[in-house]
Write a protein that holds these residues in place. Structure first.
Motif, PDB file in Angstrom:
ATOM      1  N   MET A   1       0.855  -1.202   0.000  1.00  0.00           N
ATOM      2  CA  MET A   1       0.000   0.000   0.000  1.00  0.00           C
ATOM      3  C   MET A   1       0.883   1.242   0.000  1.00  0.00           C
ATOM      4  O   MET A   1       1.713   1.421   0.891  1.00  0.00           O
ATOM      5  N   GLN A   2       0.739   2.104  -0.993  1.00  0.00           N
ATOM      6  CA  GLN A   2       1.498   3.329  -1.075  1.00  0.00           C
ATOM      7  C   GLN A   2       0.714   4.466  -0.431  1.00  0.00           C
ATOM      8  O   GLN A   2      -0.406   4.770  -0.825  1.00  0.00           O
ATOM      9  N   SER A   3       1.324   5.115   0.553  1.00  0.00           N
ATOM     10  CA  SER A   3       0.669   6.223   1.233  1.00  0.00           C
ATOM     11  C   SER A   3       0.750   7.475   0.373  1.00  0.00           C
ATOM     12  O   SER A   3       1.531   7.561  -0.586  1.00  0.00           O
ATOM     13  N   LEU A   4      -0.045   8.487   0.740  1.00  0.00           N
ATOM     14  CA  LEU A   4       0.035   9.770   0.051  1.00  0.00           C
ATOM     15  C   LEU A   4       1.424  10.365   0.230  1.00  0.00           C
ATOM     16  O   LEU A   4       1.982  10.963  -0.703  1.00  0.00           O
ATOM     17  N   ASP A   5       2.016  10.211   1.426  1.00  0.00           N
ATOM     18  CA  ASP A   5       3.375  10.700   1.651  1.00  0.00           C
ATOM     19  C   ASP A   5       4.346  10.092   0.642  1.00  0.00           C
ATOM     20  O   ASP A   5       5.208  10.787   0.097  1.00  0.00           O
ATOM     21  N   TYR A   6       4.211   8.788   0.402  1.00  0.00           N
ATOM     22  CA  TYR A   6       5.095   8.112  -0.547  1.00  0.00           C
ATOM     23  C   TYR A   6       4.934   8.715  -1.941  1.00  0.00           C
ATOM     24  O   TYR A   6       5.923   9.005  -2.630  1.00  0.00           O
ATOM     25  N   ARG A   7       3.695   8.929  -2.345  1.00  0.00           N
ATOM     26  CA  ARG A   7       3.448   9.467  -3.684  1.00  0.00           C
ATOM     27  C   ARG A   7       3.970  10.900  -3.814  1.00  0.00           C
ATOM     28  O   ARG A   7       4.452  11.307  -4.877  1.00  0.00           O
ATOM     29  N   VAL A   8       3.881  11.668  -2.720  1.00  0.00           N
ATOM     30  CA  VAL A   8       4.401  13.037  -2.740  1.00  0.00           C
ATOM     31  C   VAL A   8       5.914  13.025  -2.938  1.00  0.00           C
ATOM     32  O   VAL A   8       6.458  13.757  -3.780  1.00  0.00           O
ATOM     33  N   ILE A   9       6.616  12.206  -2.154  1.00  0.00           N
ATOM     34  CA  ILE A   9       8.073  12.154  -2.276  1.00  0.00           C
ATOM     35  C   ILE A   9       8.486  11.563  -3.620  1.00  0.00           C
ATOM     36  O   ILE A   9       9.454  12.027  -4.244  1.00  0.00           O
ATOM     37  N   GLU A  10       7.754  10.568  -4.098  1.00  0.00           N
ATOM     38  CA  GLU A  10       8.048   9.992  -5.407  1.00  0.00           C
ATOM     39  C   GLU A  10       7.924  11.056  -6.502  1.00  0.00           C
ATOM     40  O   GLU A  10       8.752  11.126  -7.420  1.00  0.00           O
ATOM     41  N   GLN A  11       6.891  11.909  -6.405  1.00  0.00           N
ATOM     42  CA  GLN A  11       6.721  12.971  -7.383  1.00  0.00           C
ATOM     43  C   GLN A  11       7.857  13.979  -7.290  1.00  0.00           C
ATOM     44  O   GLN A  11       8.355  14.476  -8.309  1.00  0.00           O
ATOM     45  N   ALA A  12       8.293  14.277  -6.055  1.00  0.00           N
ATOM     46  CA  ALA A  12       9.415  15.199  -5.875  1.00  0.00           C
ATOM     47  C   ALA A  12      10.679  14.638  -6.521  1.00  0.00           C
ATOM     48  O   ALA A  12      11.437  15.374  -7.172  1.00  0.00           O
ATOM     49  N   VAL A  13      10.920  13.340  -6.340  1.00  0.00           N
ATOM     50  CA  VAL A  13      12.078  12.690  -6.957  1.00  0.00           C
ATOM     51  C   VAL A  13      12.000  12.805  -8.477  1.00  0.00           C
ATOM     52  O   VAL A  13      12.989  13.130  -9.151  1.00  0.00           O
ATOM     53  N   ASN A  14      10.836  12.565  -9.038  1.00  0.00           N
ATOM     54  CA  ASN A  14      10.665  12.612 -10.493  1.00  0.00           C
ATOM     55  C   ASN A  14      10.866  14.027 -11.025  1.00  0.00           C
ATOM     56  O   ASN A  14      11.477  14.224 -12.085  1.00  0.00           O
ATOM     57  N   TRP A  15      10.337  15.027 -10.306  1.00  0.00           N
ATOM     58  CA  TRP A  15      10.518  16.406 -10.756  1.00  0.00           C
ATOM     59  C   TRP A  15      11.983  16.818 -10.709  1.00  0.00           C
ATOM     60  O   TRP A  15      12.472  17.502 -11.613  1.00  0.00           O
ATOM     61  N   LEU A  16      12.680  16.423  -9.651  1.00  0.00           N
ATOM     62  CA  LEU A  16      14.108  16.725  -9.590  1.00  0.00           C
ATOM     63  C   LEU A  16      14.849  16.067 -10.750  1.00  0.00           C
ATOM     64  O   LEU A  16      15.739  16.676 -11.358  1.00  0.00           O
ATOM     65  N   ALA A  17      14.489  14.818 -11.045  1.00  0.00           N
ATOM     66  CA  ALA A  17      15.118  14.103 -12.156  1.00  0.00           C
ATOM     67  C   ALA A  17      14.853  14.803 -13.485  1.00  0.00           C
ATOM     68  O   ALA A  17      15.676  14.715 -14.417  1.00  0.00           O
ATOM     69  N   ASP A  18      13.740  15.521 -13.574  1.00  0.00           N
ATOM     70  CA  ASP A  18      13.404  16.264 -14.795  1.00  0.00           C
ATOM     71  C   ASP A  18      14.046  17.651 -14.820  1.00  0.00           C
ATOM     72  O   ASP A  18      13.770  18.453 -15.726  1.00  0.00           O
ATOM     73  N   GLY A  19      14.858  17.947 -13.799  1.00  0.00           N
ATOM     74  CA  GLY A  19      15.540  19.232 -13.769  1.00  0.00           C
ATOM     75  C   GLY A  19      14.733  20.361 -13.180  1.00  0.00           C
ATOM     76  O   GLY A  19      15.044  21.538 -13.406  1.00  0.00           O
ATOM     77  N   LYS A  20      13.703  20.050 -12.387  1.00  0.00           N
ATOM     78  CA  LYS A  20      12.844  21.079 -11.800  1.00  0.00           C
ATOM     79  C   LYS A  20      13.136  21.243 -10.316  1.00  0.00           C
ATOM     80  O   LYS A  20      13.176  20.255  -9.578  1.00  0.00           O
ATOM     81  N   THR A  21      13.334  22.487  -9.878  1.00  0.00           N
ATOM     82  CA  THR A  21      13.406  22.783  -8.452  1.00  0.00           C
ATOM     83  C   THR A  21      12.043  22.491  -7.825  1.00  0.00           C
ATOM     84  O   THR A  21      11.004  22.770  -8.426  1.00  0.00           O
ATOM     85  N   VAL A  22      12.046  21.910  -6.618  1.00  0.00           N
ATOM     86  CA  VAL A  22      10.782  21.605  -5.954  1.00  0.00           C
ATOM     87  C   VAL A  22      10.748  22.253  -4.573  1.00  0.00           C
ATOM     88  O   VAL A  22      11.794  22.498  -3.958  1.00  0.00           O
ATOM     89  N   TRP A  23       9.545  22.548  -4.121  1.00  0.00           N
ATOM     90  CA  TRP A  23       9.318  23.051  -2.773  1.00  0.00           C
ATOM     91  C   TRP A  23       8.558  21.972  -2.006  1.00  0.00           C
ATOM     92  O   TRP A  23       7.428  21.610  -2.375  1.00  0.00           O
ATOM     93  N   LEU A  24       9.203  21.435  -0.970  1.00  0.00           N
ATOM     94  CA  LEU A  24       8.594  20.393  -0.148  1.00  0.00           C
ATOM     95  C   LEU A  24       8.047  21.035   1.111  1.00  0.00           C
ATOM     96  O   LEU A  24       8.782  21.678   1.872  1.00  0.00           O
ATOM     97  N   CYS A  25       6.744  20.876   1.331  1.00  0.00           N
ATOM     98  CA  CYS A  25       6.054  21.502   2.466  1.00  0.00           C
ATOM     99  C   CYS A  25       5.596  20.432   3.446  1.00  0.00           C
ATOM    100  O   CYS A  25       5.031  19.415   3.047  1.00  0.00           O
ATOM    101  N   THR A  26       5.832  20.686   4.739  1.00  0.00           N
ATOM    102  CA  THR A  26       5.442  19.747   5.785  1.00  0.00           C
ATOM    103  C   THR A  26       4.694  20.484   6.881  1.00  0.00           C
ATOM    104  O   THR A  26       5.183  21.497   7.402  1.00  0.00           O
TER     105      THR A  26
END
Length: 329
Positions: free
Chosen positions: A1-26
């Motif tokens: 089971m993938q949590s929403l947290d997992y999907r958020v971090i996975e998306q952040a990883v993918n955006w970084l891999a695409d050369g995009k700066t990301v803002w992670l909010c907690t």
């Protein structure tokens, strides 16, 4: 089971891999009523693309507008939403529920350090052990270190230079056998974001039953599932509420051999004492192992109905998971 947290971090990883700066909010802390608990995540890019949420929709639009306008250029900053008065830069933002949120905003540039760190966070979310993610507000530096099995989701005090956030696998509830109390526990747990697994080998009990949506049903003795590799982690609670010793006792005998952080079985104080004697005598459990079992299970709320008993059980599970102790009056 993938949590929403997992999907958020996975998306952040993918955006970084695409050369995009990301803002992670907690979400760090909440005051009053608020729709999202501490530790909730959202990630966004400079054009407003995002995943996750901080407030269920109350402040996301304001944050994204500010982000697109060029704000939040520091490596790490804490922003308060919902506070009235002149002290808050976000004073015009009001949460409909009247709550206040402190949010950690991290600006993660495209570099190997950030990519490696987020991959480590992703692994922790998919793993078995809880980790503490520490972030310095001075320069945004971040690292992981082992955490205990229970404790508060966020460790931070106003003015502190380091924020610590507990991360790990999805909280899981294993229900050893079906009963109306187990079904009520499942409903509460699903709403609390738990992965719920119910094990019961009794065809006559399960025939024709419709379980709450999201519950995984396994038609076997709970003890067999509990003992299977990876079934129990420090984020797992095991609860037996059938009054059938064939199911309850075997589940307890197996659960105490695992890393589950909460183990409980239903029964009166008299039947709990008899069960403890039985587990010691026929199950070969040590006093330390018996001490791990909450029996009677749950908080003493004077519960009578299945829903009230389930409420007491889930409240106690959350209490233990958050590292809270009972205060004797």
């Amino acid at each position: 089971m993938q949590s929403l947290d997992y999907r958020v971090i996975e998306q952040a990883v993918n955006w970084l891999a695409d050369g995009k700066t990301v803002w992670l909010c907690t979400v760090l802390s909440t005051f009053g009523s608020s729709p999202r608990e501490p530790g909730s995540l959202m990630v966004a890019t400079s054009n407003g693309d995002h995943m996750g949420s901080l407030s269920g929709g109350c402040i996301e639009d304001d944050f994204l507008d500010r982000l697109v306008a060029g704000e939040y250029e520091l490596p790490a900053v804490i922003v308060r939403y919902g506070e009235p008065g002149e002290k808050s830069d976000n004073a015009h933002v009001r949460l409909p529920c009247g709550g206040i949120l402190d949010v950690l905003v991290e600006r993660l540039l495209v570099n190997s350090d950030n990519q490696v760190h987020l991959q480590q966070v992703l692994s922790a979310l998919a793993g078995q052990d809880e980790q503490l993610r520490s972030v310095t507000l001075i320069d945004g530096g971040a690292w992981l270190e082992p955490a205990g099995p229970t404790g508060p989701k966020v460790l931070w005090e106003d003015g502190a230079e380091v924020v610590r956030i507990r991360i790990g696998p999805v909280a899981k509830l294993i229900l050893a056998g079906y009963s109306t109390v187990a079904e009520a526990c499942a409903n509460f747990a699903i709403n609390l974001g738990y992965q719920v697994v119910l094990c019961d080998p009794r065809e006559e009990v399960m025939r024709g039953l419709t379980l709450p949506q999201g519950v995984e049903f396994i038609p076997q003795f709970p003890s067999l599932y509990i003992a299977s590799p990876g079934a129990c982690t420090p984020s797992t609670a095991v609860v037996a509420v059938t009054h059938d010793p064939r199911i309850d006792d075997l589940a307890m005998m197996t659960a105490v051999k695992t890393s589950a952080s909460y183990i409980g079985v239903m029964g009166s104080r008299r039947t709990s004492q008899a069960r403890a004697d039985r587990l010691r005598r026929t199950g070969g459990l040590s006093d330390a192992e018996i001490e791990r079992i909450h029996m009677p299970v749950g908080l003493d709320l004077g519960s009578k109905t299945p829903a009230e008993i389930a409420l007491a059980i889930m409240a106690d599970i959350v209490r233990i998971r958050r590292g809270r102790t009972l205060i004797e009056i």
